[in-house]
Design an enzyme around this catalytic site. Structure first.
Site, short mmCIF file in Angstrom:
data_model
loop_
_atom_site.label_atom_id
_atom_site.label_comp_id
_atom_site.label_asym_id
_atom_site.label_seq_id
_atom_site.Cartn_x
_atom_site.Cartn_y
_atom_site.Cartn_z
N CYS A 1 15.24 -19.19 1.14
CA CYS A 1 16.15 -18.02 -0.17
C CYS A 1 15.81 -19.18 -1.31
O CYS A 1 15.62 -20.44 -1.32
CB CYS A 1 17.41 -18.10 0.55
SG CYS A 1 17.43 -16.98 -1.10
N ASP B 1 6.77 13.66 -19.90
CA ASP B 1 6.60 13.04 -19.60
C ASP B 1 7.72 12.05 -20.59
O ASP B 1 7.41 11.66 -22.16
CB ASP B 1 5.76 12.05 -19.32
CG ASP B 1 6.29 10.76 -18.69
OD1 ASP B 1 7.23 10.51 -17.87
OD2 ASP B 1 5.21 9.74 -18.77
N CYS C 1 17.56 -13.29 3.21
CA CYS C 1 18.82 -14.24 3.20
C CYS C 1 20.17 -13.32 4.00
O CYS C 1 20.85 -12.86 3.55
CB CYS C 1 18.95 -14.64 1.69
SG CYS C 1 20.70 -15.70 1.34
N GLU D 1 3.81 25.04 -14.58
CA GLU D 1 3.86 24.21 -16.04
C GLU D 1 3.79 22.75 -15.69
O GLU D 1 3.22 22.27 -15.13
CB GLU D 1 5.47 24.38 -15.93
CG GLU D 1 6.19 26.12 -15.83
CD GLU D 1 7.76 25.67 -16.39
OE1 GLU D 1 8.26 24.67 -16.35
OE2 GLU D 1 8.18 26.49 -15.73
N LYS E 1 4.27 18.97 -16.80
CA LYS E 1 5.18 18.07 -16.42
C LYS E 1 5.48 17.34 -17.64
O LYS E 1 4.51 16.17 -17.72
CB LYS E 1 5.58 17.28 -14.95
CG LYS E 1 6.93 16.52 -15.06
CD LYS E 1 6.63 15.93 -13.52
CE LYS E 1 7.73 15.74 -13.12
NZ LYS E 1 8.13 14.57 -14.21
#
Ligand code: IVH
Length: 673
Positions: free
Chosen positions: A414, A123, A432, A119, A121
């Site tokens: 970080c 969206d 971090c 089939e 698909k």
């Protein structure tokens, strides 16, 4: 309904003729795309029906074509529990991966080859439509797969979806599953209108569909021209009665549901690949977006044998098309700190259109990926949208590289708290490890309050940032001790909104256990695994006490997940959070719906004779679901006897004892169906 006078009968006859005709023309127009009459004639019939129904409101039925857009906007959507989970599909992205899927299927079936149905698909957004006795009764979104939102009023506005069907169905209650989508042209038109009104644009037809289905006003939805396509049918015992996916699709066609005519039965995997290759080339000829094909084992009995994992069936897969590509320039690389401290580099791009959406950011995964691509600021890059929604940078156009460019150096601190980033041996991510890093704390709190987790309305990231800054919360347990007063002076807050947030937090105390487990943010534990754990253990304390081997023994729980669950419950700061939640009255146990709350609680039924809409088993299940019991023989303790044609001695005995005897219609009413 008893009709008193002849003129009322004439009106009713006319109403019924108009409805029949309108339904036929809706089908011709919206499903088959072959109108037989001009739009004006259709509108004229609709106006006549509307006029007659206004004059005689007692004749209005919920499945009348006039009832597609009705009522007032709602305040919120009610939750709907799906009788069978709405799973998603596994994906394959290449022929090799597809053949591997086929190999697994054959292996699962003991080596035999099987027929597949291919089939398109679509969206769009998955929906579930419930029909009882041929009448549409409810439509819902997929939600988290187990519970969705009741969007019946919005779905009724989709004219191709029948409000009733007249061919015989395989079962009195059935669920049709499908996808709601928007055609590209309607999407473009909608965005032009939105731009003119100064409203934000939708990124792609799928987002526009999702946004529209969530609109609380069905009149807005009706104006958006959503379409639907159906691909599935669920009813009890389907796999026992020789049903196949191809028979389901034929039945849907016959019952006049909208569905794509491009489905095809194939004998083997190679033919499925041909189908995929054909639609990879031809997808742009369609007026709507498809992102691949879906391949399903045809025979439902074989589907049943293959079963499903926690997330997706083993008997079907989405075979995605190759990604679409676009070229743009890399403006910057920013670092995002995730909930677990993992630092992800993200590319900031010059905006570019890709597969229908405007892209300005793309993920770069990790620093090794940046090195592999030798990505430099200012580079001309190619981006792709693969199976994921988030696009990624796939390569650099070196011919356009500026001479003065320098290799990218990944920061070693970080960006949120400045602590040094750590890259454990053998891992690709830098982390971090500062547990009180504000970025991590924030992400954790956001996750806890998010939809799908504790779902605390009004507690979004903007407010969370302020709560952290004001020192009001450090961990999720703190939410439950917030009072109105300190919230009022915060930005974009006032007395009323502060009260609302505090109330929303209080309401979240009774969320189901699986939501809480998910909300805690244990590494690797997604919503699906949380549900499995909640069902298995029934309480947070039982989960906390579970030994590693026991966790690993649960089928769907892998070793990494088991370990991280153990680690989570060993950390003292997490135990402290759990105690805070407990003291605040957050439910840490699975709710057992007490039998007393159910509508047929304490009632005993005896079934005799045959029923038309249910088998014995199904009738029994309906009773038990509602808290009642089924007994084999009639006694003074029996509350109701349900008697269908062919009832014998049990019915006689019920009469002798003077017990209430219900026929099938009474029974259906009693069940509230
Ligand atoms: S079957 C258990 N068939 O794809 C199988 N899904 O992750 C359930 N979709 O949003 C899905 N076209 O709604 C199936 N022909 C098709 C489909 C299809 C689109 C969507 C589905 C869901 C996603 C599956």
């Amino acid at each position: 309904m008893t009709i008193k006078d002849a003129s009322a009968q004439t009106v009713l006859d006319r109403i019924e003729t108009l409805r029949r005709e309108l339904r036929r023309h809706e089908y011709l127009y919206y499903v088959l795309n072959q109108p037989e009459i001009p739009d004006e004639a259709f509108d004229e019939m609709m106006r006549e029906l509307d006029r007659l129904e206004r004059e005689r409101p007692e004749f209005i039925t919920p499945d009348s074509p006039t009832q597609r857009v009705g009522g007032q906007p709602s305040v919120e959507f009610q939750p709907v529990r799906h009788p069978v989970a709405m799973l998603s599909l596994s994906n394959v992205y290449s022929e090799e991966e597809f053949f591997e899927f086929d190999r697994r299927v054959r292996e699962g079936l003991g080596g035999a080859a099987c027929r597949y149905v291919c089939e398109l698909k679509f969206d769009g957004i998955a929906v579930d439509l419930r029909y009882e006795g041929g009448q549409f009764v409810r439509g819902a979104t997929r939600g988290d797969g187990e519970t969705g939102d009741d969007i019946s009023a919005n779905l009724k506005t989709i004219r191709s979806l029948p409000l009733r069907f007249t061919v015989p169905g395989p079962s009195p209650v059935l669920h049709v599953r499908g996808e709601v989508y928007m055609e590209r042209a309607d999407f473009e038109r909608l965005n032009v209108e939105r731009a003119a009104e100064g409203n934000p644009l939708f990124a792609n037809p799928r987002n526009a569909t999702g946004g529209t289905l969530k609109n609380l006003d069905p009149r807005v939805v009706a104006a958006r021209r959503l379409k639907a396509t159906c691909y599935g049918l669920w009813f009890e015992d389907a796999h026992r009665n020789g049903w196949t996916q191809s028979r389901i699709l034929s039945w849907l066609e016959e019952a006049r549901f909208p569905l794509s005519s491009h489905w095809q039965v194939v004998d083997n995997a190679s033919q499925a690949v041909e189908y995929w290759a054909k639609w990879s080339r031809r997808r742009h000829e369609l007026p709507y977006d498809i992102d691949g094909i879906v391949v399903k084992v045809d025979d439902l009995a074989l589907q049943q044998r293959l079963g499903a994992t926690a997330k997706s069936p083993r008997w079907a897969t989405a075979f995605k098309f190759k990604a679409e590509r676009a070229a743009t320039r890399l403006v910057d690389i920013v670092l995002q700190v995730g909930r677990t401290g993992a630092v992800t580099p993200v590319a900031e791009l010059e905006p570019v259109l890709l597969a229908g959406s405007r892209i300005k950011r793309a993920t770069l995964h990790n620093e090794d990926e940046i090195r592999r691509l030798d990505l430099r600021l200012g580079d001309c890059v190619y981006i792709e949208k693969g199976g994921d929604v988030i696009p990624k940078v796939v390569s650099v156009n070196l011919e356009e590289r500026r001479e003065d460019s320098a290799p990218y150096v990944m920061p070693d601190h970080c960006p949120a708290c400045g602590s040094p980033l750590v890259r454990p041996e053998g891992e690709v991510v830098r982390r971090c490890v500062n547990l009180s890093c504000p970025a991590q704390v924030q992400r954790n709190l956001e996750h806890f309050a998010a939809r799908g987790a504790m779902d605390i309305e009004g507690l979004g990231s903007k407010l969370i940032v302020q709560l952290i800054r004001a020192g009001l919360v450090r961990d999720p347990g703190d939410f439950y001790y917030l009072t109105v007063e300190p919230l009022v002076p915060l930005e974009r807050m006032a007395q009323k909104s502060a009260e609302n947030v505090v109330q929303a937090i209080a309401r979240s105390k009774s969320r189901p256990l699986d939501r809480l487990i998910f909300a805690l943010g244990i590494r690797h534990v997604g919503a699906g695994a949380a549900r499995i754990l909640a069902r298995h253990y029934g309480s947070l304390d039982a989960l906390r006490a579970a030994p590693l081997e026991e966790l690993q023994a649960i089928h769907e729980i892998g070793p990494a997940m088991a370990q991280s669950i153990r680690d989570f419950f060993l950390a003292p700061e997490n135990l402290e959070i759990i105690e805070k939640l407990r003291r605040a009255g957050v439910r840490l146990e699975e709710e057992r719906q007490t039998a007393r709350e159910l509508p047929l609680a304490g009632k005993t039924f005896v079934l005799t004779g045959t029923l038309e809409r249910f088998t014995r088993e199904q009738a029994g299940e309906r009773i038990r679901e509602r808290g009642g019991q089924v007994a084999a023989s009639v006694s003074a303790k029996t509350d109701y006897v349900i008697a269908g044609p062919g009832a014998g001695s049990k019915l006689e005995r019920a009469r002798t004892l003077g017990l209430p005897v219900l026929d099938e219609a009474d029974f259906i009413r009693l069940l509230g169906l």
